[in-house]
Scaffold this motif. Sequence first.
Motif, mmCIF file in Angstrom:
data_model
loop_
_atom_site.group_PDB
_atom_site.id
_atom_site.type_symbol
_atom_site.label_atom_id
_atom_site.label_comp_id
_atom_site.label_asym_id
_atom_site.label_seq_id
_atom_site.Cartn_x
_atom_site.Cartn_y
_atom_site.Cartn_z
ATOM 1 N N THR A 190 0.852 -1.182 0.000
ATOM 2 C CA THR A 190 0.000 0.000 0.000
ATOM 3 C C THR A 190 0.891 1.235 0.000
ATOM 4 O OG1 THR A 190 -0.044 0.226 2.375
ATOM 5 C CG2 THR A 190 -1.684 -1.222 1.397
ATOM 6 N N TRP A 191 0.274 2.414 -0.137
ATOM 7 C CA TRP A 191 1.110 3.613 -0.204
ATOM 8 C C TRP A 191 1.837 3.852 1.114
ATOM 9 C CZ3 TRP A 191 0.878 8.183 2.622
ATOM 10 C CH2 TRP A 191 -0.238 8.354 3.442
ATOM 11 N N SER A 201 -9.555 2.596 -0.652
ATOM 12 C CA SER A 201 -8.288 2.731 -1.374
ATOM 13 C C SER A 201 -8.391 3.771 -2.483
ATOM 14 C CB SER A 201 -7.867 1.393 -1.981
ATOM 15 O OG SER A 201 -7.737 0.444 -0.969
ATOM 16 N N ASP A 237 -4.680 4.783 -3.420
ATOM 17 C CA ASP A 237 -3.758 3.676 -3.197
ATOM 18 C C ASP A 237 -3.771 2.726 -4.394
ATOM 19 O OD1 ASP A 237 -2.017 2.023 -1.993
ATOM 20 O OD2 ASP A 237 -3.106 1.904 -0.104
#
Lengths: 327, 282
Positions: free
Chosen positions: A83-84, A286, A291
Amino acid sequence: MVKFLARRLLNYLVLVFLAASLAYGLAATALHPRANYEERNPRPPVAAIDATLSALNLNDKEPLLQRYGVWVAGVLRGDFGRTWEGDSINEQMGRRMWVSVRLLFFGVVLGSVAGVLVGAYSGLRQYKPDDRAITVVSFVVLAMPTFVLGTALAIGATWLNRTLGVSFLSITGESTPGLEGGFLVTLADRVGHLVVPTLTVALGQIAAYSRYQRSMMLDVLGQDYVRTALAKGLRRRTAMLKHALRTALIPVATFFAYSFGLLLVGSTFTEKIFGWHGMGAWFVDSVTRQDTNAVAAVSLFSAVLVLLAGLLSDVMYAALDPRVRVS
Amino acid sequence: MAPMASRGTLVLRAMIRSPETIGGLVLLTALVLLALVGPSISPWAYDQKDFTALLSPPTAEHWFGTSQIGADLFAQTVRGMQKSLLIGLLVAVISTALAAVVGAFAGYFGGWADRMLMWGVDLLLVLPGFLIISILSPRLRGSGFVVLVLLLAVFGWMLTARIVRGLTVSLREREFVQAARYMGISGPRIVLRHIIPNLSSFLIIDGALNVSGAIIGEAGLSFFGFGVQPPDVSLGTVIAAGAPAAIPHPWLFVFPAGVLILIVLSVNLIGDGLRDALEGRS
């Protein structure tokens, strides 16, 4: 039949690959994870942001094809990236996919079986009062988007709890946190949490399937082979179940595959409304969090589910229609 | 011998005979009137706030109650209806027209256009348009609802096109099409003047049902904040704002959601009535 299924599987695999690639391409161009870092206070230096993003394969300064290549290579190894914020997507997915599966499984089974039965019954009783009642109810349910139906059921469940003075039906989450008790207590708690979300998934399905099954049943009931079955002295029940319903189920099997993608979209609302931390809720969060990798992972997951639904419908098709097995 | 009634008259008669269709038409007319007249009869504007009545239940002053920030729910609902009806109508017209042209051309000519269409439809089954528009939504902030209409139309036409294609394949072999071909009429002209008019009943039915599909699609996107953006108001945004507080304050949810259900229900009733009337099933 094996050859038929193998050919379908190959077709589906190519489709899933294309769909996932398309989703990744869209997510990588439309979402902007860099913004999440730039909003931080104090704002990190550009070089630091670039380095972090590059490590996560999220750097929009690198060419899209290169990022896509890294992503595909990862997915083929079974690694969906990070994920980011740098968390493992595989880990989240491993937890969340079962939440979605638990929600969908009962909803889909209940929805399709009950829908087919209600529709077949409705077709056999055409224009009688019970058929009319079923028609009216299914029209109203079909006019309700999932988020309206879910919210309405949540209001209804709260009202029911208050009226009966119990708190069996729960509308938040999958289980009560920190609940003490044995297996039966836990089970009852789970069931209490499952009822309303499952109904939200199932009711829409029942309405759609019953309309479709009803019209298929009406088409079949006028056919010569049903009259022949009755004329040769079969009991009405046998004739209806073995000759009419079986044939009328074939198009419904295809409808199952066609409608599955929409069902997944609908379950996204169900998860958000009832606070289930499944894949659908993750998708919405997300997108909001920009993301990219998580969005791509959920899209891939939903494509695979649609593929499985398609395969299942092909198996049903082959089981119901002998012509597929012979040729 | 009495003069033969025209097809239009026959269809109209069949429609009037069915109470569901009449009900749907009356309901939809009433809702459209409410959406058009509502803003001028309401004492409040949709973007006006009454700070003396926060979270007020329905009263003589605020007919549908007010929200947490004192916005009048009636004004918001009718404003949302306007936008939702407009979006539904535009999307249905664009997507049905697109589906008719692409589906009929693909079915008539076959070849690569045909294969592309089938693949496109299959792809959208695996990756629903809803997900695609959601992914694109962060880029659409501030671009207005016309872009949303175009996106909903672009991802809404393919299933219809597939059915149009199937119908065209069987029409292609019919006598009137062959006659036109032997008279030397060009392919595109045959599609536009002979094939598509022959599919008009299907297209009208499907167009009607696409209206309700588009309204639901828009409301769903707006529910997550992926669709219509503030300061614009649609039924989806009003419901999204009210749903989290629906249990203690039901009026926040019941009125906009009820209106949404009634719109979709009336459109579906009309679509179904049209199907029975045009296809002669009843």
